[in-house]
Design a protein around this motif. Sequence first.
Motif, PDB file in Angstrom:
ATOM      1  N   GLU A 181      -5.960   9.176  -5.699  1.00 19.57           N
ATOM      2  CA  GLU A 181      -5.899   7.608  -5.907  1.00 19.57           C
ATOM      3  C   GLU A 181      -5.083   7.161  -4.615  1.00 19.57           C
ATOM      4  OE1 GLU A 181      -5.316   6.154  -9.484  1.00 19.57           O
ATOM      5  OE2 GLU A 181      -5.690   7.596 -10.384  1.00 19.57           O
ATOM      6  N   ALA A 182      -4.093   7.784  -4.012  1.00 20.02           N
ATOM      7  CA  ALA A 182      -3.053   7.695  -3.286  1.00 20.02           C
ATOM      8  C   ALA A 182      -3.496   7.768  -2.047  1.00 20.02           C
ATOM      9  CB  ALA A 182      -1.598   8.162  -2.995  1.00 20.02           C
ATOM     10  N   ARG A 183      -4.611   8.414  -1.926  1.00 19.36           N
ATOM     11  CA  ARG A 183      -4.862   8.809  -0.263  1.00 19.36           C
ATOM     12  C   ARG A 183      -5.918   7.062   0.410  1.00 19.36           C
ATOM     13  NH1 ARG A 183      -5.528  13.160   2.257  1.00 19.36           N
ATOM     14  NH2 ARG A 183      -5.150  14.957   0.539  1.00 19.36           N
ATOM     15  N   PRO A 184      -6.439   7.402  -0.643  1.00 18.24           N
ATOM     16  CA  PRO A 184      -7.083   5.597   0.513  1.00 18.24           C
ATOM     17  C   PRO A 184      -6.502   4.452   0.370  1.00 18.24           C
ATOM     18  CG  PRO A 184      -8.079   5.846  -1.864  1.00 18.24           C
ATOM     19  CD  PRO A 184      -7.169   7.232  -1.550  1.00 18.24           C
ATOM     20  N   LEU A 185      -5.047   4.502  -0.098  1.00 23.24           N
ATOM     21  CA  LEU A 185      -4.153   3.803   0.279  1.00 23.24           C
ATOM     22  C   LEU A 185      -3.276   3.920   1.279  1.00 23.24           C
ATOM     23  CD1 LEU A 185      -2.497   3.109  -3.463  1.00 23.24           C
ATOM     24  CD2 LEU A 185      -4.077   1.594  -2.434  1.00 23.24           C
ATOM     25  N   LEU A 186      -3.051   4.854   1.426  1.00 30.77           N
ATOM     26  CA  LEU A 186      -2.353   5.468   2.614  1.00 30.77           C
ATOM     27  C   LEU A 186      -3.342   5.122   4.508  1.00 30.77           C
ATOM     28  CD1 LEU A 186      -0.716   8.794   0.847  1.00 30.77           C
ATOM     29  CD2 LEU A 186       0.364   6.370   2.106  1.00 30.77           C
ATOM     30  N   GLU A 187      -4.635   5.506   3.850  1.00 34.54           N
ATOM     31  CA  GLU A 187      -5.818   5.698   4.986  1.00 34.54           C
ATOM     32  C   GLU A 187      -5.595   3.831   5.660  1.00 34.54           C
ATOM     33  OE1 GLU A 187      -8.703   7.551   3.379  1.00 34.54           O
ATOM     34  OE2 GLU A 187      -8.299   9.052   3.777  1.00 34.54           O
ATOM     35  N   LYS A 188      -5.210   3.014   4.636  1.00 36.30           N
ATOM     36  CA  LYS A 188      -5.533   2.424   4.793  1.00 36.30           C
ATOM     37  C   LYS A 188      -4.227   1.105   5.391  1.00 36.30           C
ATOM     38  CE  LYS A 188      -7.845  -1.120   2.187  1.00 36.30           C
ATOM     39  NZ  LYS A 188      -8.308  -2.591   1.173  1.00 36.30           N
TER      40      LYS A 188
ATOM     41  N   LEU B  33       0.980  -1.236   0.094  1.00 39.35           N
ATOM     42  CA  LEU B  33       0.172   0.318   0.405  1.00 39.35           C
ATOM     43  C   LEU B  33       0.629   0.951  -0.357  1.00 39.35           C
ATOM     44  CD1 LEU B  33      -2.624  -0.992   2.551  1.00 39.35           C
ATOM     45  CD2 LEU B  33      -3.135  -0.801   0.081  1.00 39.35           C
ATOM     46  N   VAL B  34       2.039   1.736   0.768  1.00 39.81           N
ATOM     47  CA  VAL B  34       2.674   2.357   1.060  1.00 39.81           C
ATOM     48  C   VAL B  34       3.188   2.933  -0.543  1.00 39.81           C
ATOM     49  CG1 VAL B  34       4.754   3.502   2.079  1.00 39.81           C
ATOM     50  CG2 VAL B  34       3.025   2.115   3.334  1.00 39.81           C
TER      51      VAL B  34
ATOM     52  N   ASP C 182      -1.466  -2.797  10.466  1.00 41.51           N
ATOM     53  CA  ASP C 182      -0.629  -3.725  11.971  1.00 41.51           C
ATOM     54  C   ASP C 182       0.897  -3.476  11.578  1.00 41.51           C
ATOM     55  OD1 ASP C 182      -0.453  -5.770  10.008  1.00 41.51           O
ATOM     56  OD2 ASP C 182      -1.174  -7.677  11.190  1.00 41.51           O
ATOM     57  N   GLU C 183       2.101  -2.966  11.238  1.00 42.30           N
ATOM     58  CA  GLU C 183       3.387  -3.259  10.731  1.00 42.30           C
ATOM     59  C   GLU C 183       3.506  -2.102  10.823  1.00 42.30           C
ATOM     60  OE1 GLU C 183       4.469  -4.617   7.252  1.00 42.30           O
ATOM     61  OE2 GLU C 183       3.454  -6.115   6.735  1.00 42.30           O
ATOM     62  N   PRO C 184       3.872  -1.254  12.147  1.00 44.83           N
ATOM     63  CA  PRO C 184       4.214   0.030  12.865  1.00 44.83           C
ATOM     64  C   PRO C 184       5.201   1.589  11.482  1.00 44.83           C
ATOM     65  CG  PRO C 184       4.367  -1.123  14.644  1.00 44.83           C
ATOM     66  CD  PRO C 184       4.303  -2.353  12.869  1.00 44.83           C
ATOM     67  N   TYR C 185       5.928   0.568  11.122  1.00 49.51           N
ATOM     68  CA  TYR C 185       6.907   0.525  10.234  1.00 49.51           C
ATOM     69  C   TYR C 185       6.712   1.840   8.873  1.00 49.51           C
ATOM     70  CZ  TYR C 185      11.082   1.820   6.793  1.00 49.51           C
ATOM     71  OH  TYR C 185      11.649   2.618   6.030  1.00 49.51           O
ATOM     72  N   TYR C 186       5.763   0.387   8.580  1.00 45.73           N
ATOM     73  CA  TYR C 186       4.562   1.320   6.978  1.00 45.73           C
ATOM     74  C   TYR C 186       3.257   1.975   7.840  1.00 45.73           C
ATOM     75  CZ  TYR C 186       8.052  -1.750   4.670  1.00 45.73           C
ATOM     76  OH  TYR C 186       8.701  -2.536   3.708  1.00 45.73           O
ATOM     77  N   SER C 187       3.000   2.286   8.982  1.00 42.43           N
ATOM     78  CA  SER C 187       1.722   2.633   9.518  1.00 42.43           C
ATOM     79  C   SER C 187       2.528   4.470   9.913  1.00 42.43           C
ATOM     80  CB  SER C 187       1.097   2.679  10.866  1.00 42.43           C
ATOM     81  OG  SER C 187       0.773   1.120  10.541  1.00 42.43           O
ATOM     82  N   LYS C 188       3.664   4.380  10.034  1.00 44.43           N
ATOM     83  CA  LYS C 188       4.081   5.872  10.651  1.00 44.43           C
ATOM     84  C   LYS C 188       4.557   6.037   8.995  1.00 44.43           C
ATOM     85  CE  LYS C 188       8.933   7.747  12.481  1.00 44.43           C
ATOM     86  NZ  LYS C 188       9.304   7.482  12.640  1.00 44.43           N
ATOM     87  N   TRP C 189       5.465   5.833   7.953  1.00 48.24           N
ATOM     88  CA  TRP C 189       5.351   6.192   7.033  1.00 48.24           C
ATOM     89  C   TRP C 189       4.405   6.532   6.261  1.00 48.24           C
ATOM     90  CZ3 TRP C 189       8.804   2.755   3.216  1.00 48.24           C
ATOM     91  CH2 TRP C 189       9.326   3.064   2.224  1.00 48.24           C
ATOM     92  N   ALA C 190       3.301   5.920   6.261  1.00 46.30           N
ATOM     93  CA  ALA C 190       2.106   6.119   5.648  1.00 46.30           C
ATOM     94  C   ALA C 190       1.788   7.458   6.069  1.00 46.30           C
ATOM     95  CB  ALA C 190       0.491   4.941   5.434  1.00 46.30           C
TER      96      ALA C 190
END
Length: 242
Positions: free
Chosen positions: A215-222, A200-201, A227-235
């Motif tokens: 188009e990028a926004r909903p991917l980042l919101e998801k 997603l990121v 459940d992966e902190p590294y990618y949640s923070k990046w998003a």
Amino acid sequence: MKRCFLYVLICMLLFSFHFVSMAEDPLVEADALFEKGDIASILESIPLYIKAVKANPNSYEGNWKCARAHREYANLNLEQELEGWKDVCKKYGKDGMRYGKKAKELEPEKIEGHYYYGLCVASYSDGVSILKALKEGLKGSTQKAFYKAYEIDKMFEDGGPMLAIARFWHQLPFPLRNKRRAQKYFEEHHEYFPDDPQGLVYFAELLIDRRKKDEARPLLEKAVAGDEPYYSKWAKELLEKL
């Protein structure tokens, strides 16, 4: 009665021999450590994988698993942003490349050697920069490895070959970068694995780069809710910049 006793004794001896053999097999011990999944255990598994390869240099399993452990240790250092992570990526990425290269030479029609060789190059690039890796002539071998992995089994490791090719084309510097080609593989990966935080990121980054922020926004919101902190923070960081 004596025959029964003798039979039981033989079975016990065979079982004991099997148990001791397993305990003394560095590959078995390394696998047990690697499967724990934490960074300390993975680091501890690496010298055991190296020991297994030294004992049997032509072991396909030993070589690709050694490459995988090097890659995983480097990548966890990066994701956890540990001190000196670039040096770790440089060292373990480069060392892992050697084992991945050997594995793909031993069994060119199996996926693991190609896939983990390419990922070790990626880790090495994280440590030294993509430009330096390109100057060392690693583009061709990496591209070939990822495409071969895709050809063998694009669904391997949650669609890893699809994601690797997509990221490969997006991260190359101009004029080698190919955003359209990257999007093709990101879309394919997203079709199969729409909830994968890493995918997603990475996909969202490409869309932003192609001026497709909506188009990028909903991917980042998801990804933020993943459940992966590294990618949640990046998003979250990418969302704040939209």
